[in-house]
Design a protein around this motif. Structure first.
Motif, PDB file in Angstrom:
ATOM      1  N   TYR A 179      45.967  45.035  28.246  1.00 23.91           N
ATOM      2  CA  TYR A 179      44.874  44.938  29.209  1.00 23.91           C
ATOM      3  C   TYR A 179      43.603  44.433  28.536  1.00 23.91           C
ATOM      4  CZ  TYR A 179      47.096  47.016  33.290  1.00 23.91           C
ATOM      5  OH  TYR A 179      47.889  47.237  34.386  1.00 23.91           O
ATOM      6  N   LYS A 180      42.946  43.478  29.166  1.00 21.50           N
ATOM      7  CA  LYS A 180      41.645  42.961  28.726  1.00 21.50           C
ATOM      8  C   LYS A 180      40.621  43.416  29.771  1.00 21.50           C
ATOM      9  CE  LYS A 180      43.827  40.320  25.654  1.00 21.50           C
ATOM     10  NZ  LYS A 180      44.303  40.983  24.464  1.00 21.50           N
ATOM     11  N   TRP A 181      40.087  44.593  29.558  1.00 25.06           N
ATOM     12  CA  TRP A 181      39.241  45.226  30.570  1.00 25.06           C
ATOM     13  C   TRP A 181      37.940  44.445  30.781  1.00 25.06           C
ATOM     14  CZ3 TRP A 181      41.378  48.893  33.426  1.00 25.06           C
ATOM     15  CH2 TRP A 181      42.430  49.646  32.901  1.00 25.06           C
ATOM     16  N   GLU A 182      37.591  44.253  32.046  1.00 25.23           N
ATOM     17  CA  GLU A 182      36.303  43.698  32.436  1.00 25.23           C
ATOM     18  C   GLU A 182      35.803  44.466  33.649  1.00 25.23           C
ATOM     19  OE1 GLU A 182      35.868  39.471  32.868  1.00 25.23           O
ATOM     20  OE2 GLU A 182      37.448  39.053  31.396  1.00 25.23           O
ATOM     21  N   PHE A 183      34.500  44.797  33.646  1.00 28.38           N
ATOM     22  CA  PHE A 183      33.902  45.555  34.743  1.00 28.38           C
ATOM     23  C   PHE A 183      32.645  44.829  35.197  1.00 28.38           C
ATOM     24  CE2 PHE A 183      36.059  48.408  31.834  1.00 28.38           C
ATOM     25  CZ  PHE A 183      36.941  49.076  32.675  1.00 28.38           C
ATOM     26  N   ASN A 184      32.657  44.377  36.450  1.00 30.04           N
ATOM     27  CA  ASN A 184      31.521  43.621  36.972  1.00 30.04           C
ATOM     28  C   ASN A 184      31.050  44.189  38.308  1.00 30.04           C
ATOM     29  OD1 ASN A 184      30.747  41.191  35.293  1.00 30.04           O
ATOM     30  ND2 ASN A 184      32.974  40.927  35.365  1.00 30.04           N
ATOM     31  N   LEU A 185      29.736  44.118  38.504  1.00 31.66           N
ATOM     32  CA  LEU A 185      29.113  44.484  39.778  1.00 31.66           C
ATOM     33  C   LEU A 185      28.674  43.190  40.455  1.00 31.66           C
ATOM     34  CD1 LEU A 185      27.894  46.749  41.644  1.00 31.66           C
ATOM     35  CD2 LEU A 185      25.767  46.445  40.338  1.00 31.66           C
ATOM     36  N   GLU A 197      24.438  43.170  33.365  1.00 32.99           N
ATOM     37  CA  GLU A 197      24.225  44.533  32.888  1.00 32.99           C
ATOM     38  C   GLU A 197      23.030  44.634  31.940  1.00 32.99           C
ATOM     39  OE1 GLU A 197      27.011  45.705  29.346  1.00 32.99           O
ATOM     40  OE2 GLU A 197      28.229  44.711  30.882  1.00 32.99           O
ATOM     41  N   THR A 198      22.551  43.510  31.457  1.00 30.98           N
ATOM     42  CA  THR A 198      21.377  43.542  30.572  1.00 30.98           C
ATOM     43  C   THR A 198      20.080  43.690  31.353  1.00 30.98           C
ATOM     44  OG1 THR A 198      21.212  41.127  30.576  1.00 30.98           O
ATOM     45  CG2 THR A 198      22.516  42.145  28.816  1.00 30.98           C
ATOM     46  N   THR A 199      20.104  43.328  32.637  1.00 28.50           N
ATOM     47  CA  THR A 199      18.894  43.415  33.453  1.00 28.50           C
ATOM     48  C   THR A 199      19.051  44.323  34.668  1.00 28.50           C
ATOM     49  OG1 THR A 199      19.551  41.428  34.700  1.00 28.50           O
ATOM     50  CG2 THR A 199      18.138  41.112  32.765  1.00 28.50           C
ATOM     51  N   ASN A 200      20.258  44.781  34.944  1.00 29.89           N
ATOM     52  CA  ASN A 200      20.515  45.591  36.136  1.00 29.89           C
ATOM     53  C   ASN A 200      21.159  46.903  35.711  1.00 29.89           C
ATOM     54  OD1 ASN A 200      22.313  46.566  38.480  1.00 29.89           O
ATOM     55  ND2 ASN A 200      21.038  45.018  39.487  1.00 29.89           N
ATOM     56  N   LYS A 201      20.494  48.011  35.955  1.00 31.97           N
ATOM     57  CA  LYS A 201      20.993  49.307  35.503  1.00 31.97           C
ATOM     58  C   LYS A 201      22.272  49.721  36.220  1.00 31.97           C
ATOM     59  CE  LYS A 201      17.924  51.922  38.603  1.00 31.97           C
ATOM     60  NZ  LYS A 201      16.843  52.944  38.663  1.00 31.97           N
ATOM     61  N   ALA A 208      24.664  47.630  37.181  1.00 32.00           N
ATOM     62  CA  ALA A 208      25.745  46.873  36.543  1.00 32.00           C
ATOM     63  C   ALA A 208      26.132  47.513  35.221  1.00 32.00           C
ATOM     64  CB  ALA A 208      25.313  45.422  36.328  1.00 32.00           C
ATOM     65  N   GLU A 209      25.116  47.994  34.470  1.00 28.37           N
ATOM     66  CA  GLU A 209      25.408  48.668  33.211  1.00 28.37           C
ATOM     67  C   GLU A 209      26.155  49.964  33.473  1.00 28.37           C
ATOM     68  OE1 GLU A 209      25.404  51.060  29.845  1.00 28.37           O
ATOM     69  OE2 GLU A 209      24.225  51.611  31.610  1.00 28.37           O
ATOM     70  N   MET A 210      25.801  50.658  34.551  1.00 25.95           N
ATOM     71  CA  MET A 210      26.494  51.891  34.911  1.00 25.95           C
ATOM     72  C   MET A 210      27.964  51.614  35.225  1.00 25.95           C
ATOM     73  SD  MET A 210      25.768  54.538  38.085  1.00 25.95           S
ATOM     74  CE  MET A 210      25.987  53.237  39.319  1.00 25.95           C
ATOM     75  N   VAL A 211      28.232  50.555  35.971  1.00 29.90           N
ATOM     76  CA  VAL A 211      29.614  50.197  36.311  1.00 29.90           C
ATOM     77  C   VAL A 211      30.421  49.948  35.044  1.00 29.90           C
ATOM     78  CG1 VAL A 211      31.054  48.392  37.339  1.00 29.90           C
ATOM     79  CG2 VAL A 211      29.113  49.318  38.619  1.00 29.90           C
ATOM     80  N   ARG A 212      29.842  49.192  34.100  1.00 30.19           N
ATOM     81  CA  ARG A 212      30.556  48.938  32.849  1.00 30.19           C
ATOM     82  C   ARG A 212      30.776  50.223  32.071  1.00 30.19           C
ATOM     83  NH1 ARG A 212      29.931  49.492  28.093  1.00 30.19           N
ATOM     84  NH2 ARG A 212      27.767  50.106  28.396  1.00 30.19           N
TER      85      ARG A 212
END
Length: 273
Positions: free
Chosen positions: A95-101, A56-60, A62-66
């Motif tokens: 819940y320990k939320w994680e969001f990944n692309l 998410e630091t380099t892919n917009k 991935a940041e959107m998904v988070r």
């Protein structure tokens, strides 16, 4: 003896049935949520290690998904806080939320018990905007928080005649691990009790739409999104009575019937793309 075994089985099943505070219907849950969360975490870590996870630091995207996922997760907590649903809130706190692309052309997204969420890059050309992505994530997250997977596993255990009396331990048990993988593993296609699966799909559509709206995303985007999904399918889907998912036209009609309720929760959060 058979009568005694039947009574033990029946009493175990009865004890495992309870009214789900999210779906507001009686639901079979033979497995402990914390056990499923532990198994989900293992499966999730394995999946991420075997796939290309977008940073998410380099892919917009991935940041959107988070960003979208985090807003949905907060909206769910806000929703049940307003309703005073302490039982639900207590569980959501685990819940320990994680969001990944992940870089995968498949049109897919899923959420495992405990809030482990993955979106595939192949989905984004169809969602096209954040609001449609929120509709998808609201739907998938609802499956998890509504214990749909636990219900499916429990139904599958009964259908296969697996032991249900007493405490069910899945760790290290190949039969239950296989059942878990059939329900939760990415790409799993489970064929148990198809009408109940469609009921779960409608529940996820309904509540997920409310959660997306409460997170600040326009729920009206759900209809064109599912129309794009239908077009992407190319008309190759089986008849509804043979499918675990509703027919496209039935799903869209149901979503339209949920729209007025969802709009009561809708407060835009600002520009989204």
């Amino acid at each position: 003896m058979k009568r005694l075994l039947f009574l033990l089985l029946a009493s175990s099943v009865f004890a495992a049935c309870h009214k789900n505070a999210i779906t507001n219907r009686n639901q079979l849950a033979l497995f402990k949520e914390e056990t499923l969360q532990q198994m989900a975490l293992t499966e999730y870590k394995t999946f991420l290690s075997q796939n290309q996870v977008m940073s998410e630091t380099t892919n917009k995207d991935a940041e959107m998904v988070r960003r979208v996922g985090s807003r949905i997760a907060k909206a769910i907590t806000d929703y049940y806080t307003q309703k005073g649903a302490t039982e639900v809130l207590k569980e959501l706190a685990t819940y320990k939320w994680e969001f990944n692309l992940v870089n995968n052309k498949e049109v897919n997204a899923w959420c495992m018990p405990g809030g482990k969420v993955v979106v595939y890059t192949g989905l984004l050309p169809i969602t096209q905007n954040e609001a449609a992505l929120a509709v998808v994530l609201g739907h998938e997250i609802t499956h998890a928080v509504a214990h749909h997977g636990n219900e499916r596993m429990s139904q599958g255990a009964l259908a296969q005649g697996l032991e249900v009396a007493g405490n069910i331990a899945t760790s290290g048990n190949s039969k239950y691990n296989s059942l878990f993988n059939n329900v939760f593993a990415p790409g799993a296609q489970v064929g148990f009790l198809l009408p109940n699966s469609r009921k779960q799909e409608y529940e996820a559509d309904h509540l997920g739409l409310n959660f997306a709206a409460m997170a600040g995303y326009n729920p009206r985007e759900a209809v064109p999104f599912w129309q794009r999904m239908a077009a992407a399918g190319g008309g190759q889907k089986p008849p509804e009575f043979l499918s675990t998912h509703p027919a496209d036209e039935n799903r869209i009609a149901k979503i339209q019937s949920y729209m007025n309720e969802a709009l009561t929760y809708y407060k835009p959060v600002g520009p989204t793309r």
